[in-house]
Design a protein around this motif. Sequence first.
Motif, PDB file in Angstrom:
ATOM      1  N   ILE A 261       0.824  -1.214   0.000  1.00  0.00           N
ATOM      2  CA  ILE A 261       0.000   0.000   0.000  1.00  0.00           C
ATOM      3  C   ILE A 261       0.858   1.264   0.000  1.00  0.00           C
ATOM      4  O   ILE A 261       0.453   2.290  -0.532  1.00  0.00           O
ATOM      5  CB  ILE A 261      -1.022   0.014   1.152  1.00  0.00           C
ATOM      6  CG1 ILE A 261      -0.348   0.051   2.501  1.00  0.00           C
ATOM      7  CG2 ILE A 261      -1.992  -1.134   1.040  1.00  0.00           C
ATOM      8  CD1 ILE A 261      -1.280   0.347   3.654  1.00  0.00           C
TER       9      ILE A 261
ATOM     10  N   GLY B 234       1.633   1.793  -3.446  1.00  0.00           N
ATOM     11  CA  GLY B 234       0.418   2.193  -4.145  1.00  0.00           C
ATOM     12  C   GLY B 234       0.031   3.641  -3.905  1.00  0.00           C
ATOM     13  O   GLY B 234      -0.928   4.117  -4.503  1.00  0.00           O
TER      14      GLY B 234
ATOM     15  N   ALA C 259      -0.189   5.248  -0.548  1.00  0.00           N
ATOM     16  CA  ALA C 259      -0.807   5.580   0.738  1.00  0.00           C
ATOM     17  C   ALA C 259      -0.070   6.748   1.383  1.00  0.00           C
ATOM     18  O   ALA C 259       1.130   6.937   1.180  1.00  0.00           O
ATOM     19  CB  ALA C 259      -0.791   4.370   1.668  1.00  0.00           C
TER      20      ALA C 259
ATOM     21  N   LEU D 131      -7.196  -0.473   2.491  1.00  0.00           N
ATOM     22  CA  LEU D 131      -6.502   0.500   1.642  1.00  0.00           C
ATOM     23  C   LEU D 131      -6.039  -0.132   0.331  1.00  0.00           C
ATOM     24  O   LEU D 131      -6.136   0.485  -0.733  1.00  0.00           O
ATOM     25  CB  LEU D 131      -5.307   1.102   2.382  1.00  0.00           C
ATOM     26  CG  LEU D 131      -5.644   2.174   3.400  1.00  0.00           C
ATOM     27  CD1 LEU D 131      -4.407   2.565   4.182  1.00  0.00           C
ATOM     28  CD2 LEU D 131      -6.256   3.386   2.738  1.00  0.00           C
TER      29      LEU D 131
ATOM     30  N   GLN E 165      -7.164   1.005  -3.287  1.00  0.00           N
ATOM     31  CA  GLN E 165      -6.209   1.369  -4.344  1.00  0.00           C
ATOM     32  C   GLN E 165      -6.474   0.569  -5.607  1.00  0.00           C
ATOM     33  O   GLN E 165      -6.416   1.103  -6.709  1.00  0.00           O
ATOM     34  CB  GLN E 165      -4.766   1.143  -3.855  1.00  0.00           C
ATOM     35  CG  GLN E 165      -4.305   2.142  -2.825  1.00  0.00           C
ATOM     36  CD  GLN E 165      -2.943   1.785  -2.254  1.00  0.00           C
ATOM     37  OE1 GLN E 165      -2.422   0.686  -2.458  1.00  0.00           O
ATOM     38  NE2 GLN E 165      -2.366   2.713  -1.503  1.00  0.00           N
ATOM     39  N   TYR E 166      -6.771  -0.693  -5.454  1.00  0.00           N
ATOM     40  CA  TYR E 166      -7.044  -1.552  -6.619  1.00  0.00           C
ATOM     41  C   TYR E 166      -8.293  -1.082  -7.362  1.00  0.00           C
ATOM     42  O   TYR E 166      -8.315  -1.062  -8.600  1.00  0.00           O
ATOM     43  CB  TYR E 166      -7.197  -3.004  -6.176  1.00  0.00           C
ATOM     44  CG  TYR E 166      -7.556  -3.934  -7.301  1.00  0.00           C
ATOM     45  CD1 TYR E 166      -6.602  -4.333  -8.222  1.00  0.00           C
ATOM     46  CD2 TYR E 166      -8.852  -4.392  -7.475  1.00  0.00           C
ATOM     47  CE1 TYR E 166      -6.915  -5.174  -9.281  1.00  0.00           C
ATOM     48  CE2 TYR E 166      -9.186  -5.228  -8.507  1.00  0.00           C
ATOM     49  CZ  TYR E 166      -8.203  -5.608  -9.414  1.00  0.00           C
ATOM     50  OH  TYR E 166      -8.531  -6.444 -10.459  1.00  0.00           O
TER      51      TYR E 166
ATOM     52  N   ALA F 298      -8.975   4.911  -3.547  1.00  0.00           N
ATOM     53  CA  ALA F 298      -8.052   5.565  -2.599  1.00  0.00           C
ATOM     54  C   ALA F 298      -6.853   6.153  -3.316  1.00  0.00           C
ATOM     55  O   ALA F 298      -6.446   5.775  -4.360  1.00  0.00           O
ATOM     56  CB  ALA F 298      -7.566   4.557  -1.568  1.00  0.00           C
TER      57      ALA F 298
END
Length: 128
Positions: A64, A67, A69, A119, A123-124, A128
């Motif tokens: 994450i 990604g 975060a 999260l 994201q996927y 987010a």
Amino acid sequence: MITTLFAVLLAGLYMCVAWYMIWLRRLSRKKQVDWPLRWYDRCGHGRDHMAQYMPLALLLMFLIERGGASPAVMWLEGLLLTAGFLLHLWGFAQYPGNYTTPAIGTVLITAVYAIACLLGLGQYLGLA
């Protein structure tokens, strides 16, 4: 990079527990007493818990973080994970066992998993 910091700190904590267990084992052989082995068994539970749950938690944190975060979330997750393992180890290091603090530690570790999973899923899905 935040996950890397917590990975290094938690690996250091894991090594300290392992070295402490080696010292207890040697002490029991040298002194021919059994109390170090009781501590050894209790510390082994905390060490095994770390070995089982730390790698996946750190992997989820890494994913994450990569990604995108926010750093605040990463610091929160890292602190929760560290506090969870410290509470877990502390509770089982007491003799006779204190089962309240390991339970709180397990809840904190589970919270890290839940936050990271939510999260990551966000994201996927592009939320987010």
